[in-house]
Design a protein around this motif. Structure first.
Motif, PDB file in Angstrom:
ATOM      1  N   UNK A   1       0.825  -1.210   0.000  1.00 11.72           N
ATOM      2  CA  UNK A   1       0.000   0.000   0.000  1.00 11.72           C
ATOM      3  C   UNK A   1       0.854   1.252   0.000  1.00 11.72           C
ATOM      4  N   UNK A   2       1.818   1.312   0.915  1.00 14.52           N
ATOM      5  CA  UNK A   2       2.653   2.515   1.026  1.00 14.52           C
ATOM      6  C   UNK A   2       3.425   2.774  -0.268  1.00 14.52           C
ATOM      7  N   UNK A   3       4.123   1.770  -0.749  1.00 13.67           N
ATOM      8  CA  UNK A   3       4.966   1.957  -1.934  1.00 13.67           C
ATOM      9  C   UNK A   3       4.142   2.310  -3.170  1.00 13.67           C
ATOM     10  N   UNK A   4       2.933   1.758  -3.254  1.00 10.35           N
ATOM     11  CA  UNK A   4       2.053   2.083  -4.382  1.00 10.35           C
ATOM     12  C   UNK A   4       1.632   3.552  -4.324  1.00 10.35           C
ATOM     13  N   UNK A   5       1.256   4.018  -3.124  1.00  8.60           N
ATOM     14  CA  UNK A   5       0.783   5.395  -2.991  1.00  8.60           C
ATOM     15  C   UNK A   5       1.899   6.433  -3.159  1.00  8.60           C
ATOM     16  N   UNK A   6       3.097   6.102  -2.707  1.00  9.38           N
ATOM     17  CA  UNK A   6       4.186   7.090  -2.838  1.00  9.38           C
ATOM     18  C   UNK A   6       4.993   6.879  -4.126  1.00  9.38           C
ATOM     19  N   UNK A   7       4.690   5.797  -4.829  1.00 13.84           N
ATOM     20  CA  UNK A   7       5.346   5.489  -6.111  1.00 13.84           C
ATOM     21  C   UNK A   7       6.858   5.331  -5.977  1.00 13.84           C
ATOM     22  N   UNK A   8       7.270   4.671  -4.877  1.00 12.01           N
ATOM     23  CA  UNK A   8       8.699   4.445  -4.665  1.00 12.01           C
ATOM     24  C   UNK A   8       8.889   3.066  -4.040  1.00 12.01           C
ATOM     25  N   UNK A   9       9.384   2.139  -4.808  1.00 11.55           N
ATOM     26  CA  UNK A   9       9.606   0.780  -4.334  1.00 11.55           C
ATOM     27  C   UNK A   9      10.657   0.763  -3.222  1.00 11.55           C
ATOM     28  N   UNK A  10      10.343   0.074  -2.135  1.00 12.02           N
ATOM     29  CA  UNK A  10      11.273  -0.048  -1.018  1.00 12.02           C
ATOM     30  C   UNK A  10      11.160   1.060   0.018  1.00 12.02           C
ATOM     31  N   UNK A  11      10.313   2.052  -0.243  1.00 12.09           N
ATOM     32  CA  UNK A  11      10.180   3.192   0.674  1.00 12.09           C
ATOM     33  C   UNK A  11       9.652   2.763   2.041  1.00 12.09           C
ATOM     34  N   UNK A  12       8.668   1.888   2.059  1.00 15.58           N
ATOM     35  CA  UNK A  12       8.079   1.442   3.320  1.00 15.58           C
ATOM     36  C   UNK A  12       9.149   0.853   4.232  1.00 15.58           C
TER      37      UNK A  12
END
Length: 93
Positions: free
Chosen positions: A48-59
């Motif tokens: 969910x987080x990575x999809x919404x912020x559009x950055x893989x690995x961010x979570x």
């Protein structure tokens, strides 16, 4: 700027995504006596987080930052649920 605020004993709050916080930076935050750090998690899961912020690995990076900070000082977390996480509310409440 933070050194100046500390020297004047001005209470400081840091708002950040947490994405760039590493162990060295977290130690500096503690050293500067920043009163509160607020980080943004856009979901309760990596997907969910990575999809919404559009950055893989961010979570994972942000969760790592949270763990480092909480091991140094009793930082409190604030979380806002969104509709993408409605399915996980039972887990939290």
């Amino acid at each position: 700027i933070l050194n100046y605020l500390k020297s004047k004993k001005i209470r400081t709050v840091l708002y950040t995504s947490g994405y760039l916080l590493d162990e060295k930076t977290c130690h500096k935050i503690e050293e500067l006596k920043i009163a509160r750090v607020e980080m943004t998690l856009l979901g309760t899961s990596q997907g969910t987080h990575d999809k919404l912020c559009r950055r893989s690995g961010a979570f994972d990076k942000i969760v790592s930052s949270i763990k480092i900070l909480t091991s140094l000082k009793n930082y409190k977390s604030k979380y806002v649920f969104n509709l993408f996480d409605a399915h996980s509310l039972d887990y939290y409440f």
